[in-house]
Design a protein around this motif. Structure first.
Motif, PDB file in Angstrom:
ATOM      1  N   GLN A  99       6.843  45.086   0.488  1.00  0.00           N
ATOM      2  CA  GLN A  99       6.627  45.434   1.503  1.00  0.00           C
ATOM      3  C   GLN A  99       6.011  46.858   1.656  1.00  0.00           C
ATOM      4  OE1 GLN A  99       8.554  44.945   6.126  1.00  0.00           O
ATOM      5  NE2 GLN A  99       8.253  46.745   5.422  1.00  0.00           N
ATOM      6  N   LYS A 105      18.985  45.052   5.951  1.00  0.00           N
ATOM      7  CA  LYS A 105      18.780  44.345   5.165  1.00  0.00           C
ATOM      8  C   LYS A 105      17.604  45.105   3.707  1.00  0.00           C
ATOM      9  CE  LYS A 105      21.839  40.960   6.737  1.00  0.00           C
ATOM     10  NZ  LYS A 105      23.055  40.825   5.669  1.00  0.00           N
ATOM     11  N   LYS A 106      16.369  45.331   4.653  1.00  0.00           N
ATOM     12  CA  LYS A 106      14.974  45.786   3.548  1.00  0.00           C
ATOM     13  C   LYS A 106      14.999  47.193   2.984  1.00  0.00           C
ATOM     14  CE  LYS A 106      11.512  44.340   5.421  1.00  0.00           C
ATOM     15  NZ  LYS A 106      10.546  43.863   5.781  1.00  0.00           N
ATOM     16  N   HIS A 166       6.031  42.273  10.018  1.00  0.00           N
ATOM     17  CA  HIS A 166       6.793  42.679   8.305  1.00  0.00           C
ATOM     18  C   HIS A 166       5.652  42.016   7.804  1.00  0.00           C
ATOM     19  CE1 HIS A 166       9.831  44.259  10.332  1.00  0.00           C
ATOM     20  NE2 HIS A 166      10.036  43.764  10.986  1.00  0.00           N
ATOM     21  N   ASN A 193      14.256  49.979   5.228  1.00  0.00           N
ATOM     22  CA  ASN A 193      13.049  49.855   5.370  1.00  0.00           C
ATOM     23  C   ASN A 193      12.985  51.048   6.212  1.00  0.00           C
ATOM     24  OD1 ASN A 193      10.402  49.588   6.829  1.00  0.00           O
ATOM     25  ND2 ASN A 193      11.094  48.651   8.357  1.00  0.00           N
TER      26      ASN A 193
END
Length: 184
Positions: free
Chosen positions: A131, A88-89, A122, A91
Motif C-alpha cells: 500500500q 497491523k500494517k 485502503h 501505516n
C-alpha cells in the motif's frame, strides 16, 4: 481596416481558449523553445505557481506496477496512527489534497480493502501487496502517502507525530492539523 494582416478575418478563440493579448508572442516562443504543447506549458507554469515551496516526489509499490507523483514539502509531517489497521500494517503516512496527487500507472493493478465505516479506501497493489497510498477516513478528498514508498532524493526530513486512532472521532475532532491537511 483594423483587421488582421493580409485581410484575413480573426477567428474568435475556441471553447476554453484564453486570449493572451500582448503575451501571445512570448507564450508561443516559450512553447517552441521548450518544445511543449500548449497543455504541457500551462501545466508547467501552473505547477510552478500552485506548488511553490513544494517538491515533486515520485514513488510506488515494490514490484513497480503502481507508480505515482505527489507534490508535498521536502520536510514531511508523518502520522503514526494506532488504530487497528494502521497498527497491523505499520501505516505511517502524510496527507495531501487530491489535486497534488497523480497516479501515473497501475490503476488496473490496484485493489481496495475497507471496513467499519468504509470511508477509508485502503488501496494496494494486487501483485506485491504494498500500500503506497490510500484514501484516509479523516481526509476523503485527499491521499495518505506512505513516505517509505517514495523514491530516494526528494525528502529532506521526516517529523513523526503519534495519533490516537483507537479513539478516532475524538482524535480527529481535536486535531486541527489533520482536518486542514487535505485543503489545497
Amino acid at each position: 481596416a483594423g483587421g488582421t494582416p493580409g485581410g484575413a478575418k480573426a477567428e474568435p478563440p475556441g471553447p476554453g481558449a484564453i486570449d493572451l493579448g500582448a503575451q501571445s508572442g512570448r507564450w508561443a516562443a516559450f512553447q517552441e523553445r521548450h518544445r511543449l504543447s500548449c497543455e504541457e506549458a500551462a501545466r508547467l507554469l501552473l505547477d510552478a505557481y500552485e506548488y511553490r515551496g513544494l517538491v515533486k516526489h515520485t514513488g510506488g509499490c515494490h514490484c513497480g506496477a503502481v507508480r505515482f507523483e505527489v507534490w508535498a514539502s521536502a520536510d514531511l509531517h508523518v502520522f503514526n496512527c494506532n488504530c487497528s489497521i494502521c497498527t497491523k500494517k505499520q501505516n505511517r503516512h502524510f496527507i495531501v489534497p487530491a489535486s497534488r496527487f497523480k497516479l501515473l500507472k497501475g490503476a488496473d493493478n490496484l485493489t481496495t480493502y475497507t471496513f467499519n465505516t468504509h470511508r477509508a479506501q485502503h488501496t494496494f497493489c494486487k501483485t506485491c501487496g504494498v500500500q503506497s497510498f490510500y484514501t484516509p477516513r479523516s481526509n476523503p478528498d485527499g491521499y495518505g502517502i506512505a513516505p517509505h514508498c517514495l523514491d530516494d532524493g526528494t525528502v529532506q526530513t521526516i517529523i513523526t507525530e503519534d495519533i490516537n486512532g483507537k479513539e478516532w472521532e475524538k482524535a480527529v475532532k481535536e486535531h486541527k492539523t489533520i482536518r486542514d491537511m487535505s485543503k489545497p
